[in-house]
Design an enzyme around this catalytic site. Structure first.
Site, PDB file in Angstrom:
ATOM      1  N   THR A 257       0.872  -1.188   0.000  1.00  0.00           N
ATOM      2  CA  THR A 257       0.000   0.000   0.000  1.00  0.00           C
ATOM      3  C   THR A 257       0.907   1.235   0.000  1.00  0.00           C
ATOM      4  OG1 THR A 257      -0.105   0.352   2.381  1.00  0.00           O
ATOM      5  CG2 THR A 257      -1.609  -1.290   1.492  1.00  0.00           C
ATOM      6  N   CYS A 258       0.303   2.422   0.049  1.00  0.00           N
ATOM      7  CA  CYS A 258       1.134   3.639   0.058  1.00  0.00           C
ATOM      8  C   CYS A 258       1.982   3.714   1.323  1.00  0.00           C
ATOM      9  CB  CYS A 258       0.285   4.903   0.005  1.00  0.00           C
ATOM     10  SG  CYS A 258      -1.315   4.720  -0.664  1.00  0.00           S
ATOM     11  N   ASN A 259       1.471   3.100   2.385  1.00  0.00           N
ATOM     12  CA  ASN A 259       2.147   3.255   3.672  1.00  0.00           C
ATOM     13  C   ASN A 259       2.958   2.053   4.125  1.00  0.00           C
ATOM     14  OD1 ASN A 259       1.315   5.862   4.171  1.00  0.00           O
ATOM     15  ND2 ASN A 259      -0.656   5.178   4.978  1.00  0.00           N
ATOM     16  N   ARG A 260       2.815   0.939   3.439  1.00  0.00           N
ATOM     17  CA  ARG A 260       3.554  -0.248   3.901  1.00  0.00           C
ATOM     18  C   ARG A 260       3.768  -1.249   2.775  1.00  0.00           C
ATOM     19  NH1 ARG A 260       1.871  -1.497   8.551  1.00  0.00           N
ATOM     20  NH2 ARG A 260       0.564   0.345   8.781  1.00  0.00           N
TER      21      ARG A 260
ATOM     22  N   SER B 272      -2.283   2.690  10.877  1.00  0.00           N
ATOM     23  CA  SER B 272      -2.280   3.533   9.681  1.00  0.00           C
ATOM     24  C   SER B 272      -1.849   4.959  10.005  1.00  0.00           C
ATOM     25  CB  SER B 272      -3.684   3.582   9.070  1.00  0.00           C
ATOM     26  OG  SER B 272      -4.071   2.309   8.671  1.00  0.00           O
TER      27      SER B 272
ATOM     28  N   GLU C  71      -8.537   4.595   9.554  1.00  0.00           N
ATOM     29  CA  GLU C  71      -9.013   4.592   8.153  1.00  0.00           C
ATOM     30  C   GLU C  71      -9.394   3.162   7.736  1.00  0.00           C
ATOM     31  OE1 GLU C  71      -7.227   3.455   5.316  1.00  0.00           O
ATOM     32  OE2 GLU C  71      -5.281   2.941   6.166  1.00  0.00           O
TER      33      GLU C  71
ATOM     34  N   GLY D   7     -14.653  27.860  -7.721  1.00  0.00           N
ATOM     35  CA  GLY D   7     -13.199  27.681  -7.660  1.00  0.00           C
ATOM     36  C   GLY D   7     -12.829  26.400  -8.373  1.00  0.00           C
TER      37      GLY D   7
ATOM     38  N   GLY E  67      -9.535  24.834  -7.879  1.00  0.00           N
ATOM     39  CA  GLY E  67      -8.271  24.317  -7.356  1.00  0.00           C
ATOM     40  C   GLY E  67      -8.395  22.908  -6.799  1.00  0.00           C
ATOM     41  N   GLU E  68      -7.296  22.483  -6.150  1.00  0.00           N
ATOM     42  CA  GLU E  68      -7.218  21.113  -5.630  1.00  0.00           C
ATOM     43  C   GLU E  68      -8.213  20.876  -4.495  1.00  0.00           C
ATOM     44  OE1 GLU E  68      -3.293  20.101  -4.334  1.00  0.00           O
ATOM     45  OE2 GLU E  68      -3.924  18.080  -3.745  1.00  0.00           O
TER      46      GLU E  68
END
Lengths: 365, 285
Positions: free
Chosen positions: A54-57, A113, A118, A193, A195-196
């Site tokens: 995953t993104c974190n592990r 996490s 999450e 708007g 933007g992000e």
């Protein structure tokens, strides 16, 4: 105590001790994960382990007879990415037996996490488990540990406050919108708007079922671009006062130095319109005049309000961590005993009575 | 008075209180209460109450609406009946809990307040089934008003929390404002309808029968209550008022209509000459 030859293990790298620069270089596809699993299996001479990325592990769960599966795993990863294994090993970890199960449960419940509580990780673990089962003969111990992990995660989410409340601005806005309108499938959303921040908030609303979005911005081309991405409509910001009555939720996220929406704009809303109006001001300086909140049926939330709610929710989740860890440790210990007993039964059937080792304690694994 | 039916109504109140405590405990712990358990408890309490009211109805030979005690229990019974139908259909969060709260309060009041279970004399409603139907309709209308009051309470809780930016788990469990607005309008229409039918039937009876003073006071008060609710409904349908104001007015009117039971009871007491208990013993003899 009975001597154990094959141990359950987890080895890997996570956000705790490995920086994002390294983790992003480690990221791999499902196919590569499968080939890593096979390589680990060959090196450790065990059935292919389960690989979680995953993104974190990046973790591998399997059975081993060695005492350092982390070294093998890191070596394989480092070779594939042409990195120095020693550099990666400093952030690596490994756990065995009941500690491995405890780690698995903690990860599945979202306690480990980056965003505590999450739920995405559980889906990723289920997918990794499904792929591992489909691709190879996953060892029954790992299979049981994962299934029990999913049950434990569900229990934790149901019975504790670890997943309570939203902790991102977009999700907090979406939750507030749900408190006002219920289902968001029939609400009309205007995003001012391009933007992000506007994009992420719109995504949060879309994930809750919102389908009717419109974008407006001081630069119509940018509004059209975002509208295309969100499958939304777009109009010129000059038409805002005339179109305001059409919307239920208005999100402001421009960099305008002056408020875009003021009290006089609300006067154009016909009296027949009885639905509440939810204004989400994500801009600094603010896009919506604070006096709008005084109007009947108008709920105005600015960035500070939303951040305060997000922080309160995060605090609630943090306060629940100890309770969750205690409960998960208890469940992990029971699962470990169950797996250990089944290992013993299996060996008893295969080899006859087990050997007793006076030096190993069951808890030490 | 039979001890059994009072005992059954007491058990029903205890079950309502248990349902309330279970729900409140869950909310304080920041989690949702078990809906099946809550609805089962409400249904169980409703069963006990139905049997209790049936037994009392048998003993007096009419619909038990002879004093404040009986009226309060009939209102509770009507409210639970409506909630048991409306709750699961519209899937309104916390409506069951709110109902348990109201029924516990009314149940405890009816059992604890001295003198509200006044014995009454003579045959209730003069043995006229039309009068009995009119009274039952009126009190059933009060059940609708109780439902409206509950919905209004939930609405005001959610509205004020959103307006004052309060963020506690309980507010996430409440129904959405829009859902409550729709229910509010439906409950107001239903309550107005029952009250209007009840008033019209009362006026018809007044023109054809010699109604007692208590019945006339009651009819007058029901007419006042009905007019107030009709005015509220008209304002809401014509968009002349906001749902928030309707919620506040509904709570106020419900309180007023419950307190109006006092003058009715007083008028009834003045008329009473033969105690209800004596009538019962005479019937038993």
């Amino acid at each position: 105590m009975i001597e154990q030859t094959e141990k359950l293990y987890v080895a890997g790298l996570s956000h705790h001790r490995t920086p994002i620069e390294l983790r992003e270089r480690m990221a791999f596809s499902r196919e590569e994960g499968r080939s890593i699993s096979i390589e680990v299996s060959q090196r450790l001479e065990q059935p292919p382990p389960l690989v979680l990325s995953t993104c974190n592990r990046i973790e591998v769960y399997g059975m081993t007879q060695t005492t350092s599966p982390a070294e093998t795993f890191i070596e394989i990863l480092a070779n594939r990415r042409s990195l120095n294994p020693a550099h990666l090993l400093s952030g690596a970890y490994q756990y065995f037996n009941h500690e491995m199960i405890n780690h698995l449960f903690t990860v599945a419940a979202g306690i480990d996490s980056q965003m505590v509580g999450e739920t995405e990780i559980l889906g990723q673990m289920k997918e990794a488990h499904r792929c591992a089962k489909a691709a190879s003969k996953l060892s029954p111990e790992i299979d049981i540990a994962f299934q029990k992990g999913f049950q434990a995660a569900k229990w934790i989410r149901t019975n504790t406050g670890i997943s309570r409340g939203q902790i991102s601005i977009g999700n907090v806005s979406a939750e507030l919108a749900t408190r006002i309108f219920g289902s968001l499938s029939h609400t009309r959303v205007l995003i001012i708007g391009s933007g992000e921040v506007a994009d992420k908030t719109a995504q949060a609303l879309i994930s809750r079922g919102c389908r009717d979005l419109t974008v407006t911005s001081r630069q119509l081309d940018r509004a059209t671009l975002l509208a295309g991405k969100l499958e939304a409509a777009a109009f010129d910001i000059g038409c805002l006062p005339d179109h305001l009555a059409l919307f239920d939720i208005v999100i402001g996220s421009t960099s305008s130095p002056q408020p875009i929406l003021r009290k006089e704009h609300l006067k154009k809303i016909p009296k027949e319109r009885t639905r509440p109006l939810f204004l989400v001001d994500l801009a600094v300086p603010r896009d919506f005049d604070p006096s709008l909140a005084d109007s009947d049926g108008v709920f105005l939330y600015n960035l500070d309000d939303l951040s305060r709610i997000a922080n309160e929710n995060l605090e609630v989740r943090r306060n629940e961590i100890n309770l969750c860890q205690d409960e998960l440790a208890r469940k992990a210990w029971h699962t470990w005993l169950k797996i250990y007993r089944s290992q013993l039964r299996g060996r008893l059937n295969k080899d006859g009575p087990p050997r007793i080792s006076p030096t190993h304690s069951l808890r030490a694994g | 008075m039979s001890i059994n039916e009072r005992y059954l109504l007491g058990i029903a109140t205890i079950i309502f209180a248990s349902a309330l405590m279970i729900g409140v405990k869950a909310l304080l712990e920041g989690r949702r209460h078990s809906r099946p358990l809550l609805w089962t408890l409400l249904a169980l309490a409703f069963t006990f109450q139905s049997i209790g009211l049936y037994l009392r109805g048998l003993s007096i030979g009419a619909c038990p609406l002879g004093n404040t005690y009986e009226i309060l229990h009939f209102i509770i019974w009507s409210t639970v009946l409506i909630v048991l139908i409306v709750g699961p259909v519209f899937n309104v969060n916390l409506l069951g809990l709110c109902c348990a709260f109201l029924c516990t309060i009314f149940g405890v009041l009816s059992l604890a307040l001295p003198g509200i279970d006044q014995p009454y004399s003579g045959r209730l409603f003069g043995g006229d089934p039309l009068v009995e139907l009119h009274a039952a309709l009126a009190v059933f209308g009060y059940g609708c008003l109780a439902l409206l009051a509950m919905i209004s309470t939930l609405y005001l809780l959610q509205f004020n929390a959103l307006e004052r930016k309060k963020h506690a788990p309980i507010f996430s469990f409440l129904p959405s404002l829009l859902q409550l607005e729709r229910l509010q309008a439906r409950a107001l229409i239903a309550a107005s309808l029952f009250l209007v039918v009840s008033v019209l039937s009362g006026l018809f009876l007044l023109s054809n029968h010699q109604l007692s003073l208590a019945a006339q006071v009651k009819l007058f008060l029901v007419t006042l209550v009905s007019l107030a609710y009709l005015a509220l409904l008209g304002l809401l349908l014509k968009h002349q008022t906001s749902p928030r104001r309707v919620a506040i007015a509904s709570l106020f009117l419900f309180g007023a209509s419950i307190f109006s039971l006092g003058p009715v009871d007083a008028a009834r007491s003045r008329e009473s000459s033969i105690p209800y208990s004596e009538k019962q013993s005479a019937r038993n003899d």
